[in-house]
Write a protein that holds these residues in place. Structure first.
Motif, PDB file in Angstrom:
ATOM      1  N   LEU A 182       0.824  -1.209   0.000  1.00  0.00           N
ATOM      2  CA  LEU A 182       0.000   0.000   0.000  1.00  0.00           C
ATOM      3  C   LEU A 182       0.863   1.267   0.000  1.00  0.00           C
ATOM      4  O   LEU A 182       0.560   2.234  -0.685  1.00  0.00           O
ATOM      5  CB  LEU A 182      -0.944   0.006   1.206  1.00  0.00           C
ATOM      6  N   ALA A 183       1.932   1.229   0.770  1.00  0.00           N
ATOM      7  CA  ALA A 183       2.835   2.386   0.832  1.00  0.00           C
ATOM      8  C   ALA A 183       3.604   2.575  -0.465  1.00  0.00           C
ATOM      9  O   ALA A 183       3.981   3.693  -0.815  1.00  0.00           O
ATOM     10  CB  ALA A 183       3.815   2.217   1.991  1.00  0.00           C
ATOM     11  N   GLY A 184       3.820   1.496  -1.186  1.00  0.00           N
ATOM     12  CA  GLY A 184       4.626   1.545  -2.387  1.00  0.00           C
ATOM     13  C   GLY A 184       4.109   2.443  -3.484  1.00  0.00           C
ATOM     14  O   GLY A 184       4.861   2.839  -4.371  1.00  0.00           O
ATOM     15  N   TRP A 185       2.858   2.812  -3.414  1.00  0.00           N
ATOM     16  CA  TRP A 185       2.259   3.670  -4.455  1.00  0.00           C
ATOM     17  C   TRP A 185       2.255   5.133  -4.049  1.00  0.00           C
ATOM     18  O   TRP A 185       1.850   5.989  -4.830  1.00  0.00           O
ATOM     19  CB  TRP A 185       0.847   3.192  -4.782  1.00  0.00           C
ATOM     20  N   THR A 186       2.677   5.422  -2.835  1.00  0.00           N
ATOM     21  CA  THR A 186       2.643   6.796  -2.316  1.00  0.00           C
ATOM     22  C   THR A 186       3.986   7.481  -2.524  1.00  0.00           C
ATOM     23  O   THR A 186       4.964   6.860  -2.908  1.00  0.00           O
ATOM     24  CB  THR A 186       2.297   6.804  -0.826  1.00  0.00           C
TER      25      THR A 186
END
Length: 168
Positions: A163-167
């Protein structure tokens, strides 16, 4: 063969470089989530309306839009919701995403939402997570929307990292 398999697994969870690191989660296993697991999908909601409101809010707040497609019958969907409810992950996600959940029934409801982003074939699984740039209304994770459809085979930290990887 093993190297190829590892490379393919890496591609399945690929995300853009330069992403914000996920917070360290307080649990190591989904067995540690509070029970009962959440039932996050409102089966009566007007999906188009809730997505439109979330998209407008994301644009105004300079956040990404995260559309969680799934159903309350799905264990992986409920594990995702439970992990996203962890205080440290909830705070991290709230700072970066406007999150909206959309009930897709048994792959027979609200399919116009993924179709709007070019997903016109049957969903590859649920949860399917669409990461959208609300300014351009462009899907940022094509080919990776079903990466969490087997969430139970991941660790909570791996889910948070994805989830964090797209931020940014």
């Amino acid at each position: 063969m093993r190297t190829l398999l590892i490379a393919l697994i890496g591609l399945a969870f690929a995300a853009p470089a330069g992403a914000a690191p996920a917070p360290h989660l307080s649990i190591a296993s989904f067995d540690q989530l509070a029970t009962p697991l959440p039932l996050p999908y409102d089966e009566q909601a007007n999906a188009r309306a809730v997505v439109a409101v979330a998209k407008a809010r994301a644009r105004a707040r300079h956040k990404l839009l995260l559309i969680d497609l799934g159903g309350n019958w799905c264990l992986d969907c409920r594990l995702l919701a439970g992990a996203m409810d962890l205080p440290e992950l909830r705070k991290f996600l709230a700072a970066r995403y406007e999150i909206v959940v959309v009930d897709v029934g048994r792959f027979d409801k609200n399919l116009d939402i993924p179709a709007h982003y070019g997903i016109t074939e049957r969903l590859e699984g649920v949860p399917s997570v669409l990461i959208v740039d609300p300014r351009t209304d462009r899907l940022l994770n094509p080919g990776h929307t079903a990466a969490l459809a087997d969430a139970r085979s991941m660790s909570p930290q791996a889910l948070a990292d994805w989830l964090a990887g797209w931020t940014k």
